[in-house]
Write a protein that holds these residues in place. Structure first.
Motif, PDB file in Angstrom:
ATOM      1  N   ASP A 208     -66.765 -41.766  38.598  1.00 34.81           N
ATOM      2  CA  ASP A 208     -66.348 -42.917  39.395  1.00 34.81           C
ATOM      3  C   ASP A 208     -65.229 -43.697  38.718  1.00 34.81           C
ATOM      4  O   ASP A 208     -64.325 -44.218  39.381  1.00 34.81           O
ATOM      5  CB  ASP A 208     -67.542 -43.831  39.702  1.00 34.81           C
ATOM      6  N   THR A 218     -63.638 -45.461  47.155  1.00 35.99           N
ATOM      7  CA  THR A 218     -64.864 -44.673  47.262  1.00 35.99           C
ATOM      8  C   THR A 218     -66.041 -45.607  47.505  1.00 35.99           C
ATOM      9  O   THR A 218     -65.943 -46.820  47.313  1.00 35.99           O
ATOM     10  CB  THR A 218     -65.118 -43.859  45.978  1.00 35.99           C
ATOM     11  N   ASP A 219     -67.175 -45.035  47.896  1.00 38.63           N
ATOM     12  CA  ASP A 219     -68.355 -45.826  48.232  1.00 38.63           C
ATOM     13  C   ASP A 219     -69.543 -45.419  47.367  1.00 38.63           C
ATOM     14  O   ASP A 219     -70.680 -45.415  47.815  1.00 38.63           O
ATOM     15  CB  ASP A 219     -68.694 -45.637  49.723  1.00 38.63           C
ATOM     16  N   PHE A 220     -69.278 -45.037  46.121  1.00 42.88           N
ATOM     17  CA  PHE A 220     -70.370 -44.582  45.262  1.00 42.88           C
ATOM     18  C   PHE A 220     -70.172 -45.109  43.848  1.00 42.88           C
ATOM     19  O   PHE A 220     -69.091 -45.578  43.474  1.00 42.88           O
ATOM     20  CB  PHE A 220     -70.416 -43.055  45.222  1.00 42.88           C
ATOM     21  N   GLY A 300     -75.697 -50.822  45.494  1.00 43.45           N
ATOM     22  CA  GLY A 300     -76.477 -49.609  45.662  1.00 43.45           C
ATOM     23  C   GLY A 300     -77.546 -49.427  44.610  1.00 43.45           C
ATOM     24  O   GLY A 300     -78.612 -48.854  44.885  1.00 43.45           O
ATOM     25  N   LEU A 354     -74.701 -44.173  46.735  1.00 44.24           N
ATOM     26  CA  LEU A 354     -73.825 -44.892  47.654  1.00 44.24           C
ATOM     27  C   LEU A 354     -74.169 -46.375  47.660  1.00 44.24           C
ATOM     28  O   LEU A 354     -75.254 -46.777  47.224  1.00 44.24           O
ATOM     29  CB  LEU A 354     -73.952 -44.316  49.061  1.00 44.24           C
ATOM     30  N   SER A 355     -73.271 -47.205  48.175  1.00 46.38           N
ATOM     31  CA  SER A 355     -73.485 -48.655  48.159  1.00 46.38           C
ATOM     32  C   SER A 355     -74.682 -49.078  49.008  1.00 46.38           C
ATOM     33  O   SER A 355     -75.232 -50.155  48.801  1.00 46.38           O
ATOM     34  CB  SER A 355     -72.223 -49.376  48.638  1.00 46.38           C
ATOM     35  N   VAL A 360     -76.944 -39.400  46.603  1.00 46.54           N
ATOM     36  CA  VAL A 360     -76.115 -38.288  47.083  1.00 46.54           C
ATOM     37  C   VAL A 360     -76.741 -36.993  46.590  1.00 46.54           C
ATOM     38  O   VAL A 360     -76.768 -36.717  45.392  1.00 46.54           O
ATOM     39  CB  VAL A 360     -74.664 -38.421  46.584  1.00 46.54           C
TER      40      VAL A 360
END
Length: 403
Positions: A208, A218-220, A300, A354-355, A360
């Protein structure tokens, strides 16, 4: 200027670099690794299992990569005289609920084209006299290997094909321009700038942060979970003939505490899954202010922790209270005692979250015009490293052709 720069010297990064250089002998490929050796983190801290692909959703990248990876890994090892033991795996059910989940796994094996056999309690006892359970499924294609040795051989092949390696080179900044990517590394205390036409990031625990360096939305976030192992004393090296796994909780990405025959002849117990407070912290007391602050600021983290709070608390307690850990083993192997649980190095799982708090479960990628990032390479990434490398190479070539 290099044609391709790969960041990350774990098995996925090394496989990708090796296959790109092998396919394009006229291209310049550079592999950057911040440690002094390959496979220093996730690759070098796993249980060494060549997974058959029992658990993975049909049609997922994990299922496809794993099935192809089994044969590719074994073929690579055979070519280079790397020891592989084809010991097979037994997934043991010890309750009615686990029997139901076992049946679902049995059907999934058939859907994924994996050879599997159902055993009742008597057949299980015959196959493994020291194991108890209501039933089991036997997966004969599961094997064990030393993935560090596999990675080192791939790196050697990469260099022999014309590739270049720079160890102890930590990436601290990345800038993307229309025609190139500029990477700033710190090596031996000196700042070095390296230019390339395309960047491939296989950063594992730092995946990340590498996307953030480039400003890719990104959303992680990578959340570290420490997997603690024990090793059994040598007189227990023959306690089992196969790998012995419990029936896992389908809502979690962890497979539960299992007995693993290692390629050196020993048997390990583990891993559990304990919240980590340092991304590369393999000791019980490791803590990083930066890693912890970033994790605690991520929505998250709180959502996934709340959702699995009961499991997390139980894992934490068993981490510090060895009798609780032992119970996880004794439910299918009552012969193991507290005195048998001897120290063994822990591992860290780089879990992308993820948020919204979702774990995942499959591979996750992010990209920009001149970069491709492997954001989540979950188990069985080591088993699947060769087809993953092929897949990444194809995606990169397609992107380069489109420019």
């Amino acid at each position: 200027m290099y044609d391709y720069i790969i960041v990350g010297g774990g098995i996925v990064g090394v496989s990708t670099a090796w296959q790109l250089q092998r396919q394009f002998a006229d291209k310049s490929v550079l592999l950057l690794e911040k440690e002094a050796q390959f496979a220093k983190h996730q690759t070098g801290h796993n249980s060494g299992v060549i997974h058959a692909g029992v658990y993975y959703a049909p049609g997922s990248l994990k299922a496809d990569f794993c099935k192809r990876g089994v044969e590719a890994t074994k073929a690579f090892c055979a070519k280079h005289q790397i020891p592989v033991e084809n010991c097979g795996k037994l997934l043991v059910a010890t309750s009615g609920a686990e029997m139901e989940r076992m049946e679902a796994l049995y059907q999934r094996c058939h859907t994924n084209g994996i050879e599997v056999e159902r055993l009742d309690a008597a057949q299980l006892k015959l196959a493994e006299p020291n194991i108890v359970g209501l039933g089991a499924i036997y997966v004969p294609s599961t094997s064990i290997v030393d993935y560090k040795q596999v990675t080192e051989k791939m790196a050697q092949e990469f260099i022999e094909c014309g590739g270049e390696v720079r160890l102890q080179s930590e990436v601290v900044a990345i800038e993307e321009h229309a025609e190139e990517v500029q990477i700033t590394c710190v090596s031996d205390g000196q700042s070095v700038q390296i230019n390339g036409r395309f960047l491939i990031s296989c950063g594992g625990l730092m995946a990340d942060r590498l996307t953030q360096m480039m400003g890719i939305a990104t959303d992680f976030q990578i959340i570290p979970y420490r997997g603690e192992y024990y090793r059994l004393p040598a007189h227990h090296n023959q306690v089992v003939k196969h790998l012995i796994y419990p029936i896992p909780d389908p809502d979690l990405p962890f497979l539960g505490v299992h007995l693993t025959r290692m390629i050196d002849g020993s048997v390990t117990v583990g891993p559990n899954a304990v919240q980590g407070w340092k991304r590369e912290g393999y000791q019980k007391f490791n803590f990083s202010w930066r890693d912890s602050a970033q994790m605690l600021a991520f929505p998250g983290f709180w959502k996934v922790t709340t959702k699995h709070l009961r499991t997390g608390v139980k894992e934490f307690i068993n981490s510090w209270w060895k009798p609780g850990y032992l119970q996880l083993v004794n439910k299918y192997c009552p012969h193991i005692t507290l005195a048998d649980l001897q120290p063994y190095p822990a591992g860290i799982r780089a879990q992308a979250v993820l948020s919204d708090g979702s774990l995942v479960h499959d591979f996750l990628f992010a990209e920009s015009p001149r970069s491709l990032h492997v954001c989540n390479a979950p188990s069985p990434a080591a088993t699947s490293a060769i087809p993953i490398g092929e897949y990444i190479g194809k995606k990169v070539i397609e992107k380069m052709k489109a420019q």
